[in-house]
Write a protein that holds these residues in place. Sequence first.
Motif, PDB file in Angstrom:
ATOM      1  N   LEU B  40       0.837  -1.203   0.000  1.00 35.71           N
ATOM      2  CA  LEU B  40       0.000   0.000   0.000  1.00 35.71           C
ATOM      3  C   LEU B  40       0.875   1.258   0.000  1.00 35.71           C
ATOM      4  CD1 LEU B  40      -2.864  -0.917   2.496  1.00 35.71           C
ATOM      5  CD2 LEU B  40      -2.971  -0.742   0.002  1.00 35.71           C
ATOM      6  N   LEU B  41       1.909   1.248   0.843  1.00 34.02           N
ATOM      7  CA  LEU B  41       2.792   2.417   0.915  1.00 34.02           C
ATOM      8  C   LEU B  41       3.505   2.624  -0.421  1.00 34.02           C
ATOM      9  CD1 LEU B  41       4.385   1.977   4.456  1.00 34.02           C
ATOM     10  CD2 LEU B  41       2.525   3.485   3.780  1.00 34.02           C
ATOM     11  N   PHE B  42       3.893   1.499  -1.047  1.00 27.23           N
ATOM     12  CA  PHE B  42       4.549   1.599  -2.348  1.00 27.23           C
ATOM     13  C   PHE B  42       3.611   2.245  -3.369  1.00 27.23           C
ATOM     14  CE2 PHE B  42       5.125  -0.415  -6.544  1.00 27.23           C
ATOM     15  CZ  PHE B  42       6.368   0.113  -6.864  1.00 27.23           C
ATOM     16  N   LEU B  43       2.335   1.801  -3.349  1.00 26.84           N
ATOM     17  CA  LEU B  43       1.359   2.370  -4.293  1.00 26.84           C
ATOM     18  C   LEU B  43       1.220   3.872  -4.070  1.00 26.84           C
ATOM     19  CD1 LEU B  43      -1.388  -0.376  -4.418  1.00 26.84           C
ATOM     20  CD2 LEU B  43       0.336   0.206  -6.137  1.00 26.84           C
ATOM     21  N   ALA B  44       1.217   4.289  -2.788  1.00 21.13           N
ATOM     22  CA  ALA B  44       1.124   5.727  -2.501  1.00 21.13           C
ATOM     23  C   ALA B  44       2.340   6.452  -3.064  1.00 21.13           C
ATOM     24  CB  ALA B  44       1.022   5.951  -0.990  1.00 21.13           C
ATOM     25  N   GLY B  45       3.524   5.814  -2.929  1.00 18.38           N
ATOM     26  CA  GLY B  45       4.735   6.429  -3.462  1.00 18.38           C
ATOM     27  C   GLY B  45       4.660   6.589  -4.968  1.00 18.38           C
ATOM     28  N   VAL B  46       4.064   5.597  -5.625  1.00 24.42           N
ATOM     29  CA  VAL B  46       3.989   5.643  -7.077  1.00 24.42           C
ATOM     30  C   VAL B  46       2.918   6.632  -7.553  1.00 24.42           C
ATOM     31  CG1 VAL B  46       3.427   4.221  -9.099  1.00 24.42           C
ATOM     32  CG2 VAL B  46       4.934   3.332  -7.362  1.00 24.42           C
ATOM     33  N   SER B  47       1.982   6.999  -6.636  1.00 21.27           N
ATOM     34  CA  SER B  47       0.893   7.895  -7.058  1.00 21.27           C
ATOM     35  C   SER B  47       1.432   9.209  -7.619  1.00 21.27           C
ATOM     36  CB  SER B  47      -0.033   8.180  -5.880  1.00 21.27           C
ATOM     37  OG  SER B  47       0.636   8.979  -4.931  1.00 21.27           O
ATOM     38  N   SER B  48       2.600   9.652  -7.085  1.00 22.18           N
ATOM     39  CA  SER B  48       3.147  10.914  -7.604  1.00 22.18           C
ATOM     40  C   SER B  48       3.559  10.751  -9.064  1.00 22.18           C
ATOM     41  CB  SER B  48       4.339  11.343  -6.760  1.00 22.18           C
ATOM     42  OG  SER B  48       5.392  10.431  -6.922  1.00 22.18           O
ATOM     43  N   VAL B  49       4.024   9.550  -9.402  1.00 23.64           N
ATOM     44  CA  VAL B  49       4.376   9.299 -10.802  1.00 23.64           C
ATOM     45  C   VAL B  49       3.113   9.334 -11.659  1.00 23.64           C
ATOM     46  CG1 VAL B  49       5.436   7.667 -12.391  1.00 23.64           C
ATOM     47  CG2 VAL B  49       6.354   7.936 -10.102  1.00 23.64           C
ATOM     48  N   ALA B  50       2.021   8.788 -11.094  1.00 24.21           N
ATOM     49  CA  ALA B  50       0.757   8.800 -11.837  1.00 24.21           C
ATOM     50  C   ALA B  50       0.315  10.230 -12.126  1.00 24.21           C
ATOM     51  CB  ALA B  50      -0.310   8.059 -11.040  1.00 24.21           C
ATOM     52  N   ILE B  51       0.508  11.131 -11.160  1.00 28.22           N
ATOM     53  CA  ILE B  51       0.124  12.524 -11.386  1.00 28.22           C
ATOM     54  C   ILE B  51       0.950  13.120 -12.530  1.00 28.22           C
ATOM     55  CG2 ILE B  51       0.088  14.834 -10.372  1.00 28.22           C
ATOM     56  CD1 ILE B  51      -0.519  13.574  -7.710  1.00 28.22           C
ATOM     57  N   THR B  52       2.264  12.852 -12.501  1.00 29.25           N
ATOM     58  CA  THR B  52       3.109  13.362 -13.578  1.00 29.25           C
ATOM     59  C   THR B  52       2.648  12.827 -14.925  1.00 29.25           C
ATOM     60  OG1 THR B  52       4.936  13.302 -12.043  1.00 29.25           O
ATOM     61  CG2 THR B  52       5.477  13.624 -14.339  1.00 29.25           C
ATOM     62  N   LEU B  53       2.366  11.509 -14.968  1.00 27.56           N
ATOM     63  CA  LEU B  53       1.894  10.925 -16.215  1.00 27.56           C
ATOM     64  C   LEU B  53       0.590  11.579 -16.633  1.00 27.56           C
ATOM     65  CD1 LEU B  53       2.652   7.111 -15.795  1.00 27.56           C
ATOM     66  CD2 LEU B  53       3.821   8.811 -17.213  1.00 27.56           C
ATOM     67  N   GLY B  54      -0.302  11.823 -15.660  1.00 29.66           N
ATOM     68  CA  GLY B  54      -1.572  12.474 -15.968  1.00 29.66           C
ATOM     69  C   GLY B  54      -1.357  13.846 -16.567  1.00 29.66           C
ATOM     70  N   ILE B  55      -0.448  14.614 -15.973  1.00 26.23           N
ATOM     71  CA  ILE B  55      -0.171  15.963 -16.475  1.00 26.23           C
ATOM     72  C   ILE B  55       0.409  15.903 -17.888  1.00 26.23           C
ATOM     73  CG2 ILE B  55       1.335  17.964 -16.186  1.00 26.23           C
ATOM     74  CD1 ILE B  55       1.033  17.665 -13.178  1.00 26.23           C
TER      75      ILE B  55
END
Lengths: 301, 319
Positions: B40-55
């Motif tokens: 779960l913590l790893f997924l939260a860490g990766v969420s920032s990458v998801a935001i960048t990809l989204g942008i």
Amino acid sequence: MDLRKLVERRKLTDRLFAALGICCVLIALLTLVVLMGDLARQGLSRIDWQFMTSFPSRAAARAGILSAWVGSLMIMLVTVITAVPLGVAAGVYLEEYAPKNRLTTFIEINISNLAGVPSIVYGLMALGLFIYQLGMNRSTLAGGLTLACLILPIVIVATRESLRTIPSNIREAAFAIGASKWQVVSHHLLPYSAGGIATGVIIATSRALGETAPLITIGALTFIAFLPPPPVMSEPPFVSFQWLHDEFTVLPIQMFNWVSRPQPEFQVNAAAAGLVLVAMTLSLNGAAIWLRYRMRKRIKW
Amino acid sequence: MSSTADPSTPATQVASLPQRTNVKRRAAKEPLLDRIIELLLFLAGVSSVAITLGIAGTLVFESLAFFREVSLVQFFTDHLWTPLFADPHFGIMPLVSGTLVTTGVALLIALPLGTIIAIYLSEFAPAGLREGIKPLLELLSAVPTVVYGYFALQLVSPLVQKIVPGTPAFNMLSAGIVMGIMIVPYVSSLSEDALRAVPMLLREGAYALGANRLITAVKVVYPAAISGIASAYILGISRAIGETMIVAIAAGTQPNLTLDPREGAATITAFIVQASLGDNPHDSIGYKSIFAAGLVLFLITLSINIFGHWLRKRFREAY
């Protein structure tokens, strides 16, 4: 004799620079004072019960900021509820769990780059992704999520810095008596770093509270003459999430709307709205400074 | 772990049975819980990458639709930016020039002021004064930018008009000045941290050679801290480029290809705000042009940030 003169001259340049330094500090601080003074001079007399409890109106004297401050509070609620757990979890992962490999380095560089992305770009992402691709309407939920993305890097960085100040012998002691990694984190590291994380969260909230541009790009309306349905009802099912899906406006947008009108009466309203807004963000920042100060006094590792 | 917990010597067999099974059961259970939590913590860490990809994904996707209708040559060479007019022109340069001029004015204020404040606080001010001033300066960055916009338009602009006669009410100079003041704490606080991280030994060496505080600060401490100071400058620059509300309120809304700060001109960010206020249907060229402008803004700030990373690596001094 010559040497003494030289020393005198060097002491003089030191004093001159110190004076210049004080001047520069004063220029910056004076700007803040003048800004606050001007807002107060223009807007203070406009702030009354009627102003706080009226909807925006075409007539400047009857207009108020009710829908704006209620909207701001609701947006902040959504933002904090999503960004804080996510940001703290990400911070804990990067600081305590992440192996030293390429992926971790990539995530770290990515976060520091995200912190440098202009806020309006987050608004564009929300417009293209949340509104059009995911089909959300221009709602409180969409606005809150946009600002959550915006403050996520701040929360992550604050969490990491706070965790880093905890000495490693705390972790070693906990491991030595058989605690698992999660127990170390949840029993020791998170409670000890809570103050630092809270400081970061408060600063991030104050930043989000003042953000205007990303919410304008997702098309937040500026003329909202209604309040969302309350989240708690008297009849079953007692809780309602309709407020998440309603359109909204926030204080900074309301102020921007008034600033861009030519009539001077609306500028008075803008100043009054600005005063309320600045009071909110400055008191949040004051709280953060106080918290940091108290922590520094209390915790001595 | 589990092999050492196994009771193999007579001494440990004295321990009561229930307690032992309890330890065993917990030892078996916790790794699973720990692994779930770690995931779960790893997924939260990766969420920032998801935001960048989204942008990046959103900007590129919508801009591609824009560049299907407008050629890159026109985008970079046309001198007009009027995507919402009946006779549309799509030259980004007027918006870029507006951004450059307001950023330039802001930096002319923020970099000297921020640097001097940082040197003063780190090398000259007594510790008590420093700890008192720092949080006060931070309050400058706590004021919402829309309030700064009001300030620029209502107070600074009339002042500028008095000093420089003939400037319009909406001008890039007053927006830039206010933006510069807003950026001062970003520059000063990071620079001060960098200056203070320079070890005392270097200063003492300079004093021993007969340098005074100022010469020590400028010739020894500042160069030694240059990598941290460069990051402070980079942060200030990217703040200025991305700043939206001050320029949207006070710098004017008309795209204007000029380098004269006394004129009014829209920046990239001000255009995005202006266009977002109107009604742009999803498939209109107006809607797509917002994203094209946003992509340019994103690429400018991204390259500045990457340049900053490079600078930090290149000039990092380890003590």
